[in-house]
Structure formats: C-alpha cells, structure tokens
Scaffold this motif. Sequence first.
Motif, short mmCIF file in Angstrom:
data_model
loop_
_atom_site.label_atom_id
_atom_site.label_comp_id
_atom_site.label_asym_id
_atom_site.label_seq_id
_atom_site.Cartn_x
_atom_site.Cartn_y
_atom_site.Cartn_z
N ILE C 45 0.83 -1.21 0.00
CA ILE C 45 0.00 0.00 0.00
C ILE C 45 0.86 1.26 0.00
O ILE C 45 0.56 2.24 -0.70
N LEU C 46 1.99 1.24 0.74
CA LEU C 46 2.88 2.41 0.80
C LEU C 46 3.42 2.75 -0.59
O LEU C 46 3.45 3.91 -1.00
N ALA C 47 3.88 1.72 -1.32
CA ALA C 47 4.45 1.96 -2.65
C ALA C 47 3.38 2.49 -3.61
O ALA C 47 3.64 3.36 -4.44
N GLY C 48 2.16 1.96 -3.51
CA GLY C 48 1.07 2.43 -4.36
C GLY C 48 0.76 3.90 -4.10
O GLY C 48 0.58 4.70 -5.02
N GLY C 49 0.74 4.26 -2.80
CA GLY C 49 0.47 5.64 -2.44
C GLY C 49 1.54 6.59 -2.95
O GLY C 49 1.24 7.71 -3.40
N LEU C 50 2.80 6.15 -2.90
CA LEU C 50 3.92 7.00 -3.35
C LEU C 50 3.83 7.25 -4.87
O LEU C 50 4.00 8.38 -5.34
N THR C 98 -3.15 8.21 1.97
CA THR C 98 -2.67 9.00 3.11
C THR C 98 -1.83 10.20 2.69
O THR C 98 -2.08 11.33 3.12
N SER C 99 -0.81 9.98 1.83
CA SER C 99 0.06 11.09 1.41
C SER C 99 -0.73 12.18 0.70
O SER C 99 -0.43 13.36 0.86
N LEU C 100 -1.69 11.77 -0.08
CA LEU C 100 -2.48 12.77 -0.80
C LEU C 100 -3.41 13.54 0.13
O LEU C 100 -3.62 14.74 -0.06
N LEU C 162 -2.45 5.74 7.15
CA LEU C 162 -1.26 5.06 7.62
C LEU C 162 -0.37 6.06 8.34
O LEU C 162 -0.39 7.26 8.02
N SER C 163 0.41 5.56 9.27
CA SER C 163 1.39 6.42 9.92
C SER C 163 2.66 6.38 9.06
O SER C 163 3.38 5.39 9.05
N LEU C 164 2.90 7.44 8.29
CA LEU C 164 4.04 7.47 7.38
C LEU C 164 5.28 7.98 8.11
O LEU C 164 5.18 8.89 8.94
N PRO C 165 6.45 7.41 7.84
CA PRO C 165 7.67 7.91 8.48
C PRO C 165 7.92 9.36 8.09
O PRO C 165 7.72 9.75 6.95
N LYS C 166 8.36 10.16 9.08
CA LYS C 166 8.66 11.59 8.84
C LYS C 166 10.11 11.86 9.21
O LYS C 166 10.63 11.26 10.15
#
Lengths: 265, 265, 265
Positions: C45-50, C98-100, C162-166
């Motif tokens: 899911i993280l890669a898809g969001g990126l 999430t990122s969007l 998602l809790s994304l790394p910052k």
Amino acid sequence: MPIITLTTDFGLKDSFVGTMKGVILSICPTAQLVDLTHEIPPQNILAGGLALWRAFPYFPAGTVHIAVVDPGVGTSRRPLAVRLGGQYLVGPDNGLFTSLYEEAEGRGWSIEIVHLTNKSYFLPEISRTFHGRDIFSPVAAHLANGVPLTEFGPPVPDPVRLSLPKPERLPYGWRAQVIGVDHFGNLTTNLPAAVLFAPKQTIVRLGRFEIRGVSATYGEHAPGELIALIDSENRLEIALVNGNAAQFTGAHIGDEVEVFDSPEG
Amino acid sequence: MPIITLTTDFGLKDSFVGTMKGVILSICPTAQLVDLTHEIPPQNILAGGLALWRAFPYFPAGTVHIAVVDPGVGTSRRPLAVRLGGQYLVGPDNGLFTSLYEEAEGRGWSIEIVHLTNKSYFLPEISRTFHGRDIFSPVAAHLANGVPLTEFGPPVPDPVRLSLPKPERLPYGWRAQVIGVDHFGNLTTNLPAAVLFAPKQTIVRLGRFEIRGVSATYGEHAPGELIALIDSENRLEIALVNGNAAQFTGAHIGDEVEVFDSPEG
Amino acid sequence: MPIITLTTDFGLKDSFVGTMKGVILSICPTAQLVDLTHEIPPQNILAGGLALWRAFPYFPAGTVHIAVVDPGVGTSRRPLAVRLGGQYLVGPDNGLFTSLYEEAEGRGWSIEIVHLTNKSYFLPEISRTFHGRDIFSPVAAHLANGVPLTEFGPPVPDPVRLSLPKPERLPYGWRAQVIGVDHFGNLTTNLPAAVLFAPKQTIVRLGRFEIRGVSATYGEHAPGELIALIDSENRLEIALVNGNAAQFTGAHIGDEVEVFDSPEG
C-alpha cells in the motif's frame, strides 16, 4: 471511437506493439487502443486464449480484438477475422480462439468466420515474420472503420480448435486442471463454481496439499494460509493469502486438482 | 487527434511515464498517446535509437515522437526538436536520433532541427533530473497543438551523431554486426537483405555456428533449429525456431556475423 | 475527453487491467486512459500511495485516479471515492491515499470523501475478489461522465490513514528515511530539499557510506560515483551515476539516512 484491443506474446522491450498501433492509427485515427497483455509466454497459444477469454465479456459491442500468438507466421496457416455476437476477433487460425468459439456456442451467439485473403486491406508489403503489423493491424483498423466482415475474404467453416482440458466427473466429486497462474501466483482451475454442491464442506486436493472448504474472500483468512475460493470468473481458484500459491505449492499449468464433497458434508 | 509516442529507459514500475502523460494531456487533451517501449536498458542510447527507427516508418505525418534516454540530463547537452519529413522528434541531443537522421538523408526527406530554448513552452519549474516531464513532454504537446518548430528555438546545424557500426564488404561476402536482441531472443543484424545475391546458397557464420541458406519463415523448419532469415525490416536475422537464439548461441549486441556466398552457389 | 488513470499491483501478464479498461470504456467511451503503473509490489500500500502522490500534481482538474492495491478485497473495508481540490480518487479505504490527504490538507485544498454504497453505479454482479473491475472501474467511469460525488454514497469523516515515516530534527541535521527505490535504483528519501541550509556543505550518511555535498545533476560527476542530489519532487535522493545505487549500497525502503551541515560549512 471504436475500441481495438491487443493481445500478443511480443513483450514490451521492443517497439513491435507500438509499431502495430502506428499502423492502426494511420487507418483509424480515432481508435481507442487497449492492451490486454503482451506478456503471453512466447508461442503459448493456450495462455493467449485464456487472457482473451477472460477480458472479452467486459467489452462493448463493436470492439475489435487483435490476438497474435503465432508460431506458424509465414506458413500456410490462415489469417482470420471472426464475429462472435457483436464483437470481432482478428488473428491466426491456430486454435487461439477455441475458448471463445465454445463460449459463443454455449451462449447461442451468432458466429461468422472469414479467411483474410483480400490484400487491399493489408499493408502494401507483407513480411514473412510480422503479420501482426502487416495483416492483422490494418484489417482490425478497417473493421473498426466499418468495413463489413465479408469484404475481407471467404467464409471458413472449419477453424482450427485445440482440445482443451475439461473437468471430469468422479464418483464423489471432480477432477479438474490448473489452467493458469496469475501475477499473484493464484492458481486458476477450469472447474465452474456452479458444480460445487456445498462449498463450505468441499475438500480440494492439489498434490500433497488438502484444503477444507471454499472461502468467499482472501481477507477472511490469516496471511500465509492456503485457501480455495471462487475467482472473478466464477471458477475454483487456489490462493495463498498475501502470498504466492504457485511458488508455495510448486504447482504448474496442467496439474490436477481433485474436489470432493466432504464425508460429513 | 494528434499522435504522440513515448520511448524511454524509465521502466514501468514507477509512475514517471504516467506523469509525462499527465503533462501532455494538460496541454493537448485530445492526443493519442502510444508507448513504443519504456524498457530500453538504462542509458543505452543505441538501443533507444533502434527501437524508434524500427517503429517510425509506420506512423502517419504529424506524429510527434518523444524519446528520453538521457544520461546527460541536467548538464549542458542541448534539448532538441526535429522535423524529418512530416514527423517530429523531441529529445536530448546525444545521438539518439542518428539512425533516423541517416534514414532521412538516404531518402531525401527534408530535415529541420532546433535547440529548445524558448522557456514559455516548458513547465514553469524545470528540475535538473526529469526533463522528460519538464521540457520534452510540454514541447511535444505544443508541437502536436500546431505550434511551428521555429517557435521553440534557433536552428541546430551540428546535432550529435554516434558512429554506428556498418556492414563491411569482404572478398566473398560481408562482415556484419548483431545490433539488437528482441523479446524472443532473435538476433537482429545490420545487414540489409538487398545485398544477398542468392539467399538459398548463402552461408551465415556467428561464432562457432554455421547456418546454410537464408529461410523465408520460422514455420518451415523444425523447432530447435538455428536459422537465418530476413526480418520484418528487411535485415538479416538469426533465430532459433520456437526458441531463444540469444540464449542458445550466447551471442550479444556487437558480435560479428559473417555472410558468404556458398562455394557451390 | 475526461482522463482516468490506473495504478494497481496487478502486473501486466494477465488481462486484468485490460478488463478494467473494457468496463470503463463501456460506460465512458471517450475516456483518455493513462496507466500510472501496474508494477506496485503485491499488496504494498505504501508503494502504491507513493506512485500516485508523485504523478497527481501533473494531471488537470477533472482527472479521476483509480488505485487498487487491496489486500482486504471482499472484506468489510470500505470502497471510497474522494475529491481533492479538482481531481478525484477511487479505491479501497486502506490508507493508500494517506500522502495525498496530507498534501491536500497542507495546501488547503477542499476534501470530500464518500463511501461507495450506491450499487446502481457498480457492475450488476460483484465478485468477492475483483472490485477493481466490478466497483472501482464503473464508479470512476460514472464520475468521469459527470455524476456528482454525493450520488455514490454517504460522507466518510474518518478515512483510514497510515502512519508514514517523517524526517526527524537532530541537533545538527536530520534523520530521514529511504521511502522508495526507482527503476534506476535511485533511493528516494522523505527529506524536503527546502530544509537543507547549505547543500554544497551538506554531509549525507547512509549505512557505511558518506557523501559530501548535494549535487545539482547526475551528469556533473564521473560514472560510478555515489552522489546525493535533489530529485524531481524536491526531495533528497541518493544515486549512483550511470549505475544502480540500491544494488551498490544494499539499501532498502525504510533505511535511515542522516544529513548534517558540514562542520566547515
């Protein structure tokens, strides 16, 4: 904007598919071009037929499907155009369309098949090795432009058909086959869900693996569990939750899958 | 619906190519977008040029081809737009278009080359690493919209050219090179079929392999046989029937192929 | 010609993506279809969001983005449609967007999210395993046709995030993370270029590798040199000139990257 789809074993590293699209758009500039897949294993007619059969029902009337998996290119094998109900197929007469002929017959769709002989619809020069570019693409574009099927050549009463494996009735169940392995490693079988009497009591055997019950979804199981479920074409499928069932089981296309009503069922 | 093609070494795992298409469609919403290939080996300018050269003749006048294989992105290498006859090229000035310049000169097409300097046709912000998105895509879209070539910048009299290997005449034949390996493992050479005096008597040597006769098609031989034939661009090709000649022979791009008229020929 | 993009983990070997396009074009025949990528690692899911976050800003208002990386397909996870400013998203409620959401909030775009419950915009039969075909494609096509978002279902106040790394502030610099590895092996980090005080004096550490200075382009260094530069989304990137930094360094997504102002800086 007529739709033209493309299914080949050409891969994506060369510009072969792009070249076909150049030919198509030169003749039918408003075509909507859709790639079904170009990653059919080289010369694998069965896999090409399966990819096309799966996608076909989701396209509207008037769609023209080009399919080129064609080990006999340049020999005397016939180039064909086919109408199945309201959609069209263009490709070599080598059995690639067997599943779709059977589907059309089962559903009572009208079928019309012609041998592509009218060279005025081909490119001016015909190579011996790339009929996808020189014959199938221009014919598909002219079909999409509305040229009637009968213009392209004489009828074909006896298209080539492959003998496809069929599930076999056993005393207490079925013997089916793995007919495809998808990108996720899911194993597609040729067993229609409709024959399953009591899915939750069904036992599925693949080699040394035994699965109890046919599930509704991937998500109701733990990651890493091998499950049987009904796939999106209503066939029995074997999957590994969040994993790759083909790698996990070592199964291949052609392997047998046995399905039994549970003794307690 | 103007056609814009894309050829890159960006691969398909990231959304780089999709991003370029977003830029193009923002400027030219009716473009017909065609991928030639995005699987050019990273930074391989020769392979990129070959893919584009093969597809180019099959596109109609007015087509704009974007090609981005660009190890020098962000340095002083010039961004170019080119008109060859009725079609256009957009990409870096690093030799990627060498084969097409030679083809155009050989055929007497008119050639016009400009240095992209007019920033009003670029995106507002230019990154140092993604000119495919920031310069080449918007310029291609404006070209497709009908902006004249001379609007984009001053003429370029001296575009970069690569020295491409050419077949060499031998006393009794030719020394040619493998210039490409396609998805099927077929070995493409740079020898035009037209120089073959008597194809059926020709002997082709590649390393320790010797092939007698140039065939018309794959299908007239037994599977597993190594053959020479004329490919769909009228070049000599070496193929393994229903197999992979590159794997079988161990040959690579750049390897020599010798072609002899048979002593009995 | 409304634009509809597709981002999935379906790969290109099957005809799944082609099938989705058949569904879309049956409902919205003039759609401009753009593949962002179908090579998202399965269920990542993280890669898809990126991938989607990177491409999103380059599409015009009215674009509809379908994203299907959906390990929970067939369970109770909600299907969503989202409006972010003038563009739309369609996909599962599993954090993919999430990122969007964060980007939209940071930029003050208006946000509207609905739970897809109105079955009159789905295909007549809904499988348990292929909502990309049965729910997301037809909804996207109806959205592209102009059906208002509120027609598809009730508002969602609490979409999954998602809790994304910052990146984390250190006394003399930053601790950031590798968040992506692209086709070239370039390592994308989550550190915005704007925080770098003096790029030419910056020191970047990744495992046992130390890079002095942040460069402007690949091309100003010798092939084989490990460099840090600002990527095309204005993030810090680590690259190997004309090579593959991921292979060279052995780094993976999630690895830490430390960035320091040089003591002499």
